[in-house]
Design an enzyme around this catalytic site. Structure first.
Site, mmCIF file in Angstrom:
data_model
loop_
_atom_site.group_PDB
_atom_site.id
_atom_site.type_symbol
_atom_site.label_atom_id
_atom_site.label_comp_id
_atom_site.label_asym_id
_atom_site.label_seq_id
_atom_site.Cartn_x
_atom_site.Cartn_y
_atom_site.Cartn_z
ATOM 1 N N TYR A 1 -39.482 52.081 21.837
ATOM 2 C CA TYR A 1 -38.571 51.530 22.850
ATOM 3 C C TYR A 1 -37.892 50.261 22.326
ATOM 4 O O TYR A 1 -36.712 50.029 22.571
ATOM 5 C CB TYR A 1 -39.318 51.252 24.154
ATOM 6 C CG TYR A 1 -39.941 52.495 24.734
ATOM 7 C CD1 TYR A 1 -39.187 53.399 25.471
ATOM 8 C CD2 TYR A 1 -41.280 52.796 24.500
ATOM 9 C CE1 TYR A 1 -39.745 54.561 25.978
ATOM 10 C CE2 TYR A 1 -41.856 53.961 25.003
ATOM 11 C CZ TYR A 1 -41.081 54.842 25.737
ATOM 12 O OH TYR A 1 -41.632 55.995 26.229
ATOM 13 N N CYS A 2 -38.654 49.458 21.589
ATOM 14 C CA CYS A 2 -38.089 48.261 20.963
ATOM 15 C C CYS A 2 -37.039 48.652 19.928
ATOM 16 O O CYS A 2 -35.943 48.089 19.897
ATOM 17 C CB CYS A 2 -39.184 47.436 20.288
ATOM 18 S SG CYS A 2 -40.438 46.777 21.392
ATOM 19 N N ASN A 3 -37.388 49.613 19.082
ATOM 20 C CA ASN A 3 -36.460 50.036 18.033
ATOM 21 C C ASN A 3 -35.168 50.606 18.610
ATOM 22 O O ASN A 3 -34.083 50.335 18.094
ATOM 23 C CB ASN A 3 -37.133 51.042 17.098
ATOM 24 C CG ASN A 3 -38.193 50.387 16.247
ATOM 25 O OD1 ASN A 3 -38.091 49.220 15.894
ATOM 26 N ND2 ASN A 3 -39.233 51.130 15.917
#
Length: 192
Positions: free
Chosen positions: A66-68
């Protein structure tokens, strides 16, 4: 005994919630000085002198899909955000070696900061210490948060995004304890 255990649970839960409140729209953005992963000095006050706003976001680590995705979306829109006078800046508790992995996966060309002592995360009230059961669960997935952070403790930020205006005040907050939810690029762009 049950009352004591319940009381301790409530106390620990309230501490955990207290540590994860985030800042609010209208709050003065805490100053910080840091070096980004390329060794460049980053100073919030100076960034606000040179730009109309700062888009400051906190991310968990290179292992977080999700961060990426969020970082890739920011990178894909960087020209548009920059043309509106925004400086995009990411903060993670991970080491510079892990940041290099993030850059490799996302092609991020904006500044990323390793907040190894959690000073920025604490100032923006997004830090939380993972419970041992959660640490074990992550390790079962092959993710050693403490090792990725170059630390003895497993600390993560609530993935949050702040837009800080030229006056140093926060004009947008996306803060959600659900790590899957992130500020949309269109929402960020509309407020710049």
């Amino acid at each position: 005994m049950k009352t004591l255990i319940f009381s301790l649970f409530i106390l620990l839960s309230s501490y955990s919630l207290h540590a994860q409140t985030g800042l609010k729209v209208g709050d003065k953005a805490p100053e910080f000085f840091a070096k980004n992963s390329d060794g460049k000095e980053i100073n919030l006050k100076q960034l606000l002198k040179e730009n109309k706003s700062v888009v400051l976001f906190f991310y968990r680590g290179q292992w977080c899909p999700y961060c990426n995705k969020h970082i890739k979306d920011l990178q894909d829109s960087l020209t548009s955000l920059s043309s509106k006078g925004a400086y995009v800046l990411g903060v993670t508790p991970e080491t510079n070696e892990s940041i290099a992995k993030t850059k490799g996966k996302t092609k991020a060309s904006f500044s990323l900061i390793s907040d190894r002592e959690y000073k920025i995360m604490k100032a923006y009230k997004v830090d939380f210490v993972m419970e041992e059961s959660l640490v074990s669960k992550y390790k079962g997935y092959g993710i050693d948060v403490a090792k990725n952070n170059g630390a003895l403790d497993a600390v993560l930020p609530v993935p949050a995004t702040y837009i800080i205006g030229k006056n140093g005040k926060i004009k947008f907050v996306q803060f959600d304890k659900d790590y899957k939810k992130r500020a949309s690029i269109s929402e960020i762009a509309s407020l710049l």
